[in-house]
Design an enzyme around this catalytic site. Structure first.
Site, mmCIF file in Angstrom:
data_model
loop_
_atom_site.group_PDB
_atom_site.id
_atom_site.type_symbol
_atom_site.label_atom_id
_atom_site.label_comp_id
_atom_site.label_asym_id
_atom_site.label_seq_id
_atom_site.Cartn_x
_atom_site.Cartn_y
_atom_site.Cartn_z
ATOM 1 N N SER A 138 0.851 -1.186 0.000
ATOM 2 C CA SER A 138 0.000 0.000 0.000
ATOM 3 C C SER A 138 0.888 1.236 0.000
ATOM 4 O O SER A 138 2.052 1.179 0.438
ATOM 5 C CB SER A 138 -0.891 0.010 1.241
ATOM 6 O OG SER A 138 -1.537 1.259 1.418
ATOM 7 N N TYR A 151 -2.319 -0.949 10.594
ATOM 8 C CA TYR A 151 -2.406 -1.303 9.178
ATOM 9 C C TYR A 151 -1.203 -0.764 8.405
ATOM 10 O O TYR A 151 -0.571 -1.497 7.631
ATOM 11 C CB TYR A 151 -3.700 -0.750 8.582
ATOM 12 C CG TYR A 151 -3.785 -0.918 7.079
ATOM 13 C CD1 TYR A 151 -4.125 -2.144 6.519
ATOM 14 C CD2 TYR A 151 -3.522 0.156 6.218
ATOM 15 C CE1 TYR A 151 -4.191 -2.306 5.143
ATOM 16 C CE2 TYR A 151 -3.592 -0.004 4.845
ATOM 17 C CZ TYR A 151 -3.925 -1.222 4.313
ATOM 18 O OH TYR A 151 -3.987 -1.381 2.948
#
Length: 254
Positions: A138, A151
């Site tokens: 990401s 995360y």
């Protein structure tokens, strides 16, 4: 005919990636927790493309999930040429307000299972003479992100882990790609618990990202960032203090 194994294949990026690989002539092994969704996707793909599809239901947020999936592959004499570690989720919240069990599930899925599957299928691919491993990271991997603290940390792990083993494995004809998407239209925002989906309204689709993933694999790219704007932001982070980067990210997430 080559075979791609895709985790988290029941929706979003995983589902879209299944269609892209099927379109390009790959047999598929699709895995997720939702039985009906996977069977519906299988039926839809088989109505369009002449490939074979195996479905295996498993919860990779459980510590033993990776071994269960790998054992299924070996017991069924499947040869995996491409492993796509797509399964993962985030939690949008202050750490003080999160459920520790849910945090543990995220760590298991985003880090532990991904690492185990990578290790297990490296050994498998060595016996085949090579292969490709795609780990979905990401743009959150490039900095600390308040309200997505755990995360973003898991994705930093995925990026660094992938780049390191990619260097190690090139001589073995195993190519590792850590794809770094930004906001993408999928179930991510809803599952993570975002207050609003405004950040995702103008985001690229899962289909666009899936095509990018396939092209990145074919070009043997190491850590490609999806999107011109995301590329610029990821590059610019190198030139500003981490404290400022965290503050800006926090303002954007708040």
């Amino acid at each position: 005919m080559k075979t791609a194994l895709i985790t988290g294949a029941s929706s979003g990026i995983g589902e879209a990636t299944a269609y892209v690989y099927a379109k390009n002539g790959y047999n598929l092994v699709l895995t997720a927790r939702r039985t009906k969704k996977l069977h519906d996707i299988k039926d839809s793909i088989l109505s369009k493309y002449k490939i074979s599809i195996n479905i295996f239901i498993v919860d990779l947020s459980l510590p033993a999930g990776a071994e269960v999936l790998y054992n299924y592959v070996i017991e069924n004499n499947l040869k995996i040429d491409v492993l796509i570690n797509n399964a993962g989720f985030g939690i949008y919240s202050m750490l003080k307000d999160t459920d520790i069990i849910r945090e543990e599930q995220m760590l298991n899925l985003n880090i532990l299972s991904l690492t185990k599957l990578t290790k297990l299928f490296v050994d498998h691919m060595l016996s085949l003479g090579g292969g490709n491993i795609i780990n979905v990271a990401s743009t959150a991997a490039f900095q600390a992100v308040p309200y997505l603290a755990t995360y973003s940390a898991t994705k930093a792990y995925v990026l660094n882990f992938s780049e390191a083993i990619g260097y190690e494995l090139k001589k073995d004809n195993i190519f590792v790609t850590a794809v770094c998407p930004g906001a993408t239209k999928s179930e991510f925002a809803n599952i993570a618990g975002f207050k609003s989906d405004n950040a995702f309204k103008n985001a690229p689709t899962s289909n666009e990202l899936a095509e990018f993933i396939y092209k990145a694999m074919k070009k043997k790219r190491i850590s490609p960032v999806h999107g011109v704007k995301n590329n610029f932001l990821a590059f610019s982070l190198r030139f500003s203090p981490r404290k400022i980067n965290t503050m800006v990210a926090g303002k954007m997430m708040d």
